[in-house]
Design a protein around this motif. Sequence first.
Motif, PDB file in Angstrom:
ATOM      1  N   VAL A  16       0.957  -1.296   0.288  1.00 32.03           N
ATOM      2  CA  VAL A  16       0.010   0.271   0.339  1.00 32.03           C
ATOM      3  C   VAL A  16       0.853   1.162  -0.219  1.00 32.03           C
ATOM      4  N   ASP A  17       2.065   1.526   0.890  1.00 33.57           N
ATOM      5  CA  ASP A  17       2.909   2.428   1.269  1.00 33.57           C
ATOM      6  C   ASP A  17       3.332   3.154  -0.118  1.00 33.57           C
ATOM      7  N   GLY A  18       3.612   1.718  -1.379  1.00 36.88           N
ATOM      8  CA  GLY A  18       4.383   2.151  -2.667  1.00 36.88           C
ATOM      9  C   GLY A  18       3.400   1.694  -3.440  1.00 36.88           C
ATOM     10  N   THR A  19       2.249   1.752  -3.459  1.00 38.71           N
ATOM     11  CA  THR A  19       1.439   2.625  -4.466  1.00 38.71           C
ATOM     12  C   THR A  19       0.831   3.473  -3.628  1.00 38.71           C
ATOM     13  N   MET A  20       0.271   4.035  -2.662  1.00 37.58           N
ATOM     14  CA  MET A  20      -0.531   4.984  -2.466  1.00 37.58           C
ATOM     15  C   MET A  20       0.209   6.455  -2.105  1.00 37.58           C
ATOM     16  N   GLY A  21       1.987   6.053  -1.540  1.00 39.33           N
ATOM     17  CA  GLY A  21       2.381   6.677  -1.350  1.00 39.33           C
ATOM     18  C   GLY A  21       2.223   7.624   0.806  1.00 39.33           C
ATOM     19  N   LYS A  22       1.714   9.196   0.425  1.00 47.68           N
ATOM     20  CA  LYS A  22       1.555  10.006   1.533  1.00 47.68           C
ATOM     21  C   LYS A  22       0.035   9.643   1.979  1.00 47.68           C
ATOM     22  N   ASN A  23      -0.854   9.102   0.440  1.00 47.34           N
ATOM     23  CA  ASN A  23      -1.764   8.672   1.081  1.00 47.34           C
ATOM     24  C   ASN A  23      -2.238   7.455   2.059  1.00 47.34           C
ATOM     25  N   SER A  24      -0.745   6.781   1.954  1.00 49.71           N
ATOM     26  CA  SER A  24      -1.411   5.195   2.296  1.00 49.71           C
ATOM     27  C   SER A  24      -1.574   4.424   3.683  1.00 49.71           C
ATOM     28  N   PRO A  25      -1.631   5.203   5.049  1.00 53.92           N
ATOM     29  CA  PRO A  25      -2.226   5.470   6.182  1.00 53.92           C
ATOM     30  C   PRO A  25      -4.049   5.436   6.510  1.00 53.92           C
ATOM     31  N   LYS A  26      -3.965   5.889   5.513  1.00 53.95           N
ATOM     32  CA  LYS A  26      -6.310   5.847   5.222  1.00 53.95           C
ATOM     33  C   LYS A  26      -6.510   5.240   4.932  1.00 53.95           C
ATOM     34  N   LEU A  41     -15.785   4.779  -3.288  1.00 52.23           N
ATOM     35  CA  LEU A  41     -13.801   5.412  -2.920  1.00 52.23           C
ATOM     36  C   LEU A  41     -13.447   6.445  -4.397  1.00 52.23           C
ATOM     37  N   ILE A  42     -13.377   5.503  -4.864  1.00 51.91           N
ATOM     38  CA  ILE A  42     -12.832   6.586  -6.476  1.00 51.91           C
ATOM     39  C   ILE A  42     -13.427   8.393  -6.586  1.00 51.91           C
ATOM     40  N   HIS A  43     -14.594   8.307  -6.543  1.00 51.61           N
ATOM     41  CA  HIS A  43     -15.750   9.242  -6.607  1.00 51.61           C
ATOM     42  C   HIS A  43     -15.533  10.234  -5.478  1.00 51.61           C
ATOM     43  N   PHE A  44     -15.369  10.001  -3.621  1.00 50.10           N
ATOM     44  CA  PHE A  44     -15.785  10.093  -3.180  1.00 50.10           C
ATOM     45  C   PHE A  44     -14.440  10.978  -3.057  1.00 50.10           C
ATOM     46  N   ASN A  45     -13.300  10.022  -3.061  1.00 47.28           N
ATOM     47  CA  ASN A  45     -11.543  11.472  -2.885  1.00 47.28           C
ATOM     48  C   ASN A  45     -11.916  12.494  -4.138  1.00 47.28           C
ATOM     49  N   GLN A  46     -12.520  12.126  -5.231  1.00 49.93           N
ATOM     50  CA  GLN A  46     -12.886  12.951  -6.320  1.00 49.93           C
ATOM     51  C   GLN A  46     -13.318  14.304  -6.162  1.00 49.93           C
ATOM     52  N   PHE A  47     -14.232  13.784  -5.466  1.00 51.39           N
ATOM     53  CA  PHE A  47     -14.627  14.940  -4.749  1.00 51.39           C
ATOM     54  C   PHE A  47     -14.945  15.313  -4.046  1.00 51.39           C
ATOM     55  N   TYR A  63      -5.896   3.700  -9.110  1.00 45.23           N
ATOM     56  CA  TYR A  63      -7.222   4.542  -9.621  1.00 45.23           C
ATOM     57  C   TYR A  63      -7.726   5.604  -8.480  1.00 45.23           C
ATOM     58  N   VAL A  64      -8.547   5.074  -6.746  1.00 45.46           N
ATOM     59  CA  VAL A  64      -8.263   5.875  -5.716  1.00 45.46           C
ATOM     60  C   VAL A  64      -7.266   7.305  -5.132  1.00 45.46           C
ATOM     61  N   SER A  65      -5.495   6.416  -5.996  1.00 44.50           N
ATOM     62  CA  SER A  65      -4.260   7.723  -5.790  1.00 44.50           C
ATOM     63  C   SER A  65      -5.004   8.936  -6.641  1.00 44.50           C
ATOM     64  N   ASN A  66      -5.609   8.421  -8.362  1.00 43.67           N
ATOM     65  CA  ASN A  66      -5.418   9.593  -9.161  1.00 43.67           C
ATOM     66  C   ASN A  66      -6.605  10.453  -9.015  1.00 43.67           C
ATOM     67  N   ALA A  67      -7.667   9.428  -8.191  1.00 38.33           N
ATOM     68  CA  ALA A  67      -8.523  10.663  -8.029  1.00 38.33           C
ATOM     69  C   ALA A  67      -8.096  11.707  -6.558  1.00 38.33           C
ATOM     70  N   ILE A  68      -7.261  11.309  -5.892  1.00 37.72           N
ATOM     71  CA  ILE A  68      -6.678  12.041  -4.690  1.00 37.72           C
ATOM     72  C   ILE A  68      -6.263  12.925  -5.114  1.00 37.72           C
ATOM     73  N   GLY A  69      -5.018  12.429  -6.284  1.00 37.16           N
ATOM     74  CA  GLY A  69      -4.332  13.431  -7.543  1.00 37.16           C
ATOM     75  C   GLY A  69      -2.891  13.969  -6.028  1.00 37.16           C
ATOM     76  N   GLY A  70      -2.808  15.042  -6.273  1.00 39.95           N
ATOM     77  CA  GLY A  70      -1.410  15.723  -5.114  1.00 39.95           C
ATOM     78  C   GLY A  70      -1.651  15.950  -3.518  1.00 39.95           C
ATOM     79  N   GLU A  71      -3.035  16.092  -3.387  1.00 36.42           N
ATOM     80  CA  GLU A  71      -3.727  15.824  -2.142  1.00 36.42           C
ATOM     81  C   GLU A  71      -2.454  15.509  -1.055  1.00 36.42           C
ATOM     82  N   GLU A  72      -3.048  15.958   0.197  1.00 32.60           N
ATOM     83  CA  GLU A  72      -2.503  15.496   1.599  1.00 32.60           C
ATOM     84  C   GLU A  72      -4.193  14.630   1.644  1.00 32.60           C
TER      85      GLU A  72
END
Length: 244
Positions: free
Chosen positions: A82-92, A135-141, A235-244
């Motif tokens: 998870v850390d290797g794929t989602m980076g800083k968003n992985s803890p959630k 999850l994808i569209h929740f994080n996107q919005f 997909y979820v990481s792309n929806a979050i983008g560069g945000e924390e």
Amino acid sequence: MMQGILLSAGSDIDVMVHGLFQYKFFGHEVWITTTHVSLLFVMLILIGFSIAAGQAIKKGAEVPGGFQNVVELIVEKLDGVVDGTMGKNSPKYRNYIGAIFIFILFCNVSGLLGLRPPTADYGVTFPLGVVTFILIHFNQFKYQKPKDIWKDMCSPLPPWLPIWFPINVISELAVPISLSLRLFANVLSGTIIMALVYGLMGWVATIWPAALHVYFDLFSGAIQTYVFCMLTMTYVSNAIGGEE
């Protein structure tokens, strides 16, 4: 009943989902199927494993050994993926990804116990795809501005020329279907092949199909689990983008 649940029940082998018994629920007939029973077995195994793992960690030593070492290794490896794929968003998302990874994997390999894998039923894989879609569209919005979402939906053309908008909408709606169908089709195909082997070969297929089980249940099951979770994280990481 057991012949409907078990794949290795003799010459009367089939891979269909069968209703075992029914009951009334608010005036409607509800069936308990072979999928429900297989899911019950899988959930009992996971619940037992979770309780044992919790006790092992609770009473664990500083230098882990035995079962505690296995539990910590599983958690460490899953967190690393998870850390290797989602980076800083992985803890959630560590807990969620870890949970669906273990659940799907146990469902996929339940064929080793003679069960019809629950993931060979589209009624199991489609809800997993829908959860990913939510999850994808929740994080996107949550993390993207409306104008950025509109710009992305109109891509590759400018946002003032939304010719591609309907096509992009269809591609978004196809995500849960493609995710769930990929998992369902691969598990079901392996289930059908193994059922054909046992059904056609009879008692001759006693020992040598073990090699096929290694591929269709263990290897293919693990690969499909990894693919589903990896696509979910991407997909979820792309929806979050560069945000924390």
